[in-house]
Design a protein around this motif. Structure first.
Motif, PDB file in Angstrom:
ATOM      1  N   PRO A 156      32.884   5.162  52.686  1.00 48.42           N
ATOM      2  CA  PRO A 156      31.966   4.180  53.197  1.00 48.42           C
ATOM      3  C   PRO A 156      32.571   2.793  53.844  1.00 48.42           C
ATOM      4  O   PRO A 156      33.697   2.625  53.407  1.00 48.42           O
ATOM      5  CB  PRO A 156      31.242   3.626  51.833  1.00 48.42           C
ATOM      6  CG  PRO A 156      32.268   4.063  50.815  1.00 48.42           C
ATOM      7  CD  PRO A 156      32.968   5.520  51.469  1.00 48.42           C
ATOM      8  N   LYS A 157      31.816   2.245  54.713  1.00 48.60           N
ATOM      9  CA  LYS A 157      32.428   0.986  55.315  1.00 48.60           C
ATOM     10  C   LYS A 157      32.781  -0.051  54.086  1.00 48.60           C
ATOM     11  O   LYS A 157      31.784  -0.321  53.228  1.00 48.60           O
ATOM     12  CB  LYS A 157      31.526   0.392  56.338  1.00 48.60           C
ATOM     13  CG  LYS A 157      31.998  -0.665  57.151  1.00 48.60           C
ATOM     14  CD  LYS A 157      31.111  -1.052  58.286  1.00 48.60           C
ATOM     15  CE  LYS A 157      31.366  -2.365  58.932  1.00 48.60           C
ATOM     16  NZ  LYS A 157      30.749  -2.612  60.149  1.00 48.60           N
ATOM     17  N   ALA A 158      33.779  -0.719  53.939  1.00 46.88           N
ATOM     18  CA  ALA A 158      34.064  -1.715  53.051  1.00 46.88           C
ATOM     19  C   ALA A 158      33.493  -2.930  53.303  1.00 46.88           C
ATOM     20  O   ALA A 158      32.886  -3.418  54.523  1.00 46.88           O
ATOM     21  CB  ALA A 158      35.694  -2.106  53.137  1.00 46.88           C
ATOM     22  N   GLU A 159      33.237  -3.750  52.162  1.00 44.72           N
ATOM     23  CA  GLU A 159      32.317  -4.920  52.383  1.00 44.72           C
ATOM     24  C   GLU A 159      33.000  -6.056  53.075  1.00 44.72           C
ATOM     25  O   GLU A 159      32.571  -6.592  53.845  1.00 44.72           O
ATOM     26  CB  GLU A 159      31.893  -5.290  50.969  1.00 44.72           C
ATOM     27  CG  GLU A 159      30.937  -6.668  50.757  1.00 44.72           C
ATOM     28  CD  GLU A 159      30.618  -6.868  49.470  1.00 44.72           C
ATOM     29  OE1 GLU A 159      30.237  -8.110  49.254  1.00 44.72           O
ATOM     30  OE2 GLU A 159      30.531  -6.093  48.404  1.00 44.72           O
ATOM     31  N   HIS A 160      34.390  -5.892  52.662  1.00 49.13           N
ATOM     32  CA  HIS A 160      35.327  -7.046  53.425  1.00 49.13           C
ATOM     33  C   HIS A 160      36.461  -6.080  54.032  1.00 49.13           C
ATOM     34  O   HIS A 160      37.158  -5.431  53.331  1.00 49.13           O
ATOM     35  CB  HIS A 160      36.112  -7.774  52.446  1.00 49.13           C
ATOM     36  CG  HIS A 160      34.912  -8.686  51.552  1.00 49.13           C
ATOM     37  ND1 HIS A 160      34.261  -9.805  52.222  1.00 49.13           N
ATOM     38  CD2 HIS A 160      34.378  -8.528  50.518  1.00 49.13           C
ATOM     39  CE1 HIS A 160      33.073 -10.375  51.476  1.00 49.13           C
ATOM     40  NE2 HIS A 160      33.544  -9.712  50.378  1.00 49.13           N
ATOM     41  N   PRO A 161      36.557  -6.126  55.381  1.00 45.70           N
ATOM     42  CA  PRO A 161      37.790  -5.216  55.933  1.00 45.70           C
ATOM     43  C   PRO A 161      39.081  -5.695  55.432  1.00 45.70           C
ATOM     44  O   PRO A 161      39.384  -7.051  55.302  1.00 45.70           O
ATOM     45  CB  PRO A 161      37.650  -5.419  57.460  1.00 45.70           C
ATOM     46  CG  PRO A 161      36.128  -5.925  57.488  1.00 45.70           C
ATOM     47  CD  PRO A 161      35.809  -6.807  56.374  1.00 45.70           C
ATOM     48  N   LEU A 162      40.180  -4.823  55.278  1.00 47.42           N
ATOM     49  CA  LEU A 162      41.497  -5.148  54.890  1.00 47.42           C
ATOM     50  C   LEU A 162      41.886  -5.489  56.262  1.00 47.42           C
ATOM     51  O   LEU A 162      41.912  -4.822  57.353  1.00 47.42           O
ATOM     52  CB  LEU A 162      41.983  -3.951  54.495  1.00 47.42           C
ATOM     53  CG  LEU A 162      43.815  -4.010  54.360  1.00 47.42           C
ATOM     54  CD1 LEU A 162      44.040  -5.162  53.189  1.00 47.42           C
ATOM     55  CD2 LEU A 162      44.235  -2.774  54.052  1.00 47.42           C
ATOM     56  N   LYS A 163      42.680  -6.615  56.335  1.00 47.52           N
ATOM     57  CA  LYS A 163      43.529  -7.005  57.400  1.00 47.52           C
ATOM     58  C   LYS A 163      45.067  -6.700  56.916  1.00 47.52           C
ATOM     59  O   LYS A 163      45.643  -7.153  55.726  1.00 47.52           O
ATOM     60  CB  LYS A 163      43.340  -8.548  57.617  1.00 47.52           C
ATOM     61  CG  LYS A 163      42.038  -9.083  58.315  1.00 47.52           C
ATOM     62  CD  LYS A 163      42.060 -10.498  58.551  1.00 47.52           C
ATOM     63  CE  LYS A 163      40.933 -10.891  59.301  1.00 47.52           C
ATOM     64  NZ  LYS A 163      40.920 -10.249  60.812  1.00 47.52           N
ATOM     65  N   ARG A 164      45.562  -6.085  58.036  1.00 46.46           N
ATOM     66  CA  ARG A 164      47.019  -5.793  57.811  1.00 46.46           C
ATOM     67  C   ARG A 164      47.556  -6.401  59.009  1.00 46.46           C
ATOM     68  O   ARG A 164      47.143  -5.888  60.370  1.00 46.46           O
ATOM     69  CB  ARG A 164      47.209  -4.132  57.705  1.00 46.46           C
ATOM     70  CG  ARG A 164      48.440  -3.854  57.270  1.00 46.46           C
ATOM     71  CD  ARG A 164      48.338  -2.573  56.703  1.00 46.46           C
ATOM     72  NE  ARG A 164      48.076  -1.527  57.775  1.00 46.46           N
ATOM     73  CZ  ARG A 164      47.999  -0.275  57.400  1.00 46.46           C
ATOM     74  NH1 ARG A 164      48.181   0.383  56.168  1.00 46.46           N
ATOM     75  NH2 ARG A 164      47.456   0.552  58.128  1.00 46.46           N
ATOM     76  N   MET A 167      52.114  -8.582  56.437  1.00 51.65           N
ATOM     77  CA  MET A 167      51.441  -9.086  55.109  1.00 51.65           C
ATOM     78  C   MET A 167      49.996  -8.383  55.430  1.00 51.65           C
ATOM     79  O   MET A 167      49.428  -7.973  56.407  1.00 51.65           O
ATOM     80  CB  MET A 167      50.986 -10.628  55.259  1.00 51.65           C
ATOM     81  CG  MET A 167      52.404 -11.477  55.171  1.00 51.65           C
ATOM     82  SD  MET A 167      51.834 -13.084  55.363  1.00 51.65           S
ATOM     83  CE  MET A 167      53.543 -14.019  55.383  1.00 51.65           C
ATOM     84  N   THR A 168      49.271  -8.242  53.950  1.00 55.16           N
ATOM     85  CA  THR A 168      47.910  -7.667  54.033  1.00 55.16           C
ATOM     86  C   THR A 168      47.093  -8.564  53.289  1.00 55.16           C
ATOM     87  O   THR A 168      47.607  -9.496  52.470  1.00 55.16           O
ATOM     88  CB  THR A 168      48.041  -6.390  53.285  1.00 55.16           C
ATOM     89  OG1 THR A 168      48.399  -6.409  51.964  1.00 55.16           O
ATOM     90  CG2 THR A 168      49.199  -5.508  54.067  1.00 55.16           C
ATOM     91  N   THR A 169      45.793  -8.523  53.292  1.00 62.32           N
ATOM     92  CA  THR A 169      44.899  -9.266  52.457  1.00 62.32           C
ATOM     93  C   THR A 169      44.297  -8.487  51.410  1.00 62.32           C
ATOM     94  O   THR A 169      43.244  -9.004  50.794  1.00 62.32           O
ATOM     95  CB  THR A 169      43.689  -9.676  53.446  1.00 62.32           C
ATOM     96  OG1 THR A 169      43.171  -8.539  54.119  1.00 62.32           O
ATOM     97  CG2 THR A 169      44.145 -10.596  54.460  1.00 62.32           C
ATOM     98  N   GLY A 170      44.759  -7.322  51.058  1.00 62.64           N
ATOM     99  CA  GLY A 170      43.985  -6.859  50.020  1.00 62.64           C
ATOM    100  C   GLY A 170      44.740  -5.387  49.672  1.00 62.64           C
ATOM    101  O   GLY A 170      45.665  -5.009  50.267  1.00 62.64           O
ATOM    102  N   ALA A 171      44.123  -4.593  48.833  1.00 65.17           N
ATOM    103  CA  ALA A 171      44.403  -3.197  48.458  1.00 65.17           C
ATOM    104  C   ALA A 171      43.961  -2.334  49.672  1.00 65.17           C
ATOM    105  O   ALA A 171      43.370  -2.738  50.749  1.00 65.17           O
ATOM    106  CB  ALA A 171      43.587  -2.851  47.263  1.00 65.17           C
TER     107      ALA A 171
END
Length: 194
Positions: A22-30, A169-173
């Motif tokens: 499923p599409k993430a509610e908040h996209p991961l930025k990498r 850097m990344t903004t999440g898991a």
């Protein structure tokens, strides 16, 4: 030692919406930032090289700040990090190790209270060489959801007498992380591991 001579800086940002689920509610930025610099030790063995780490510190801090800006400008939004180096063929692997301290401390300093060791990798290669830079959580290396990597490289670097220095850097898991282990919200922050 001489001030680092930079040929180019490359910045890459990915917005990951899903990995087949499923599409993430908040996209991961990498994101990654790579600096292509002249290797002052290329072509010959030099016994004393450690002083160049101090010369790389301002470049590391500049790169860390630019990468945070590219990922939205909020240090508090960064949850994962890593670093690496690709040494041109007239250099040696140890020249990539010069990036450990200036790259790691630059990110930790720019992010404030980051406690975990910054994972790292390095290799020797020619132009277009790719490098998988490992990523872990900035405050606890055992947070399994943040175990990640980002492949980086520059099409025309490193030339034989260059080094490519990389910060990631990344903004999440990872998107869809679901293999258990220590969760980010369970971090105790005591030792950089848990």
């Amino acid at each position: 030692m001489p001030e680092p001579i930079v040929r180019k800086i490359v910045t890459i940002v990915e917005d990951i919406l899903h990995e087949g689920g499923p599409k993430a509610e908040h996209p991961l930025k990498r994101g990654a930032i790579l600096a292509v610099i002249h290797n002052p030790f290329a072509g010959a063995y030099h016994e004393e090289i450690a002083g160049f780490m101090k010369d790389l510190e301002p470049l590391g801090l500049e790169m860390a700040k630019k990468l945070i800006d590219a990922l939205g400008g909020e240090p508090a939004s960064i949850e994962g990090y890593g670093k690496g180096a690709i040494v041109g063929q007239a250099g040696e692997l140890e020249h990539g190790a010069l990036w450990h301290v200036p790259g790691g401390y630059a990110m930790r300093g720019a992010l404030g209270e980051a406690k975990a060791i910054v994972p790292s990798t390095k290799k020797v290669g020619g132009p277009g060489t790719r490098l998988d830079v490992p990523v872990t959580h900035i405050n606890a290396s055992y947070v399994r959801s943040h175990f990640d990597a980002m492949e980086v490289g520059v099409s025309d670097a490193p030339r034989a007498n260059e080094i490519v220095l990389a910060l990631v850097m990344t903004t999440g898991a990872r998107i869809h992380a679901r293999v258990g282990g220590l969760k980010a919200e369970e971090i105790k922050g005591e030792d950089g591991l848990r």
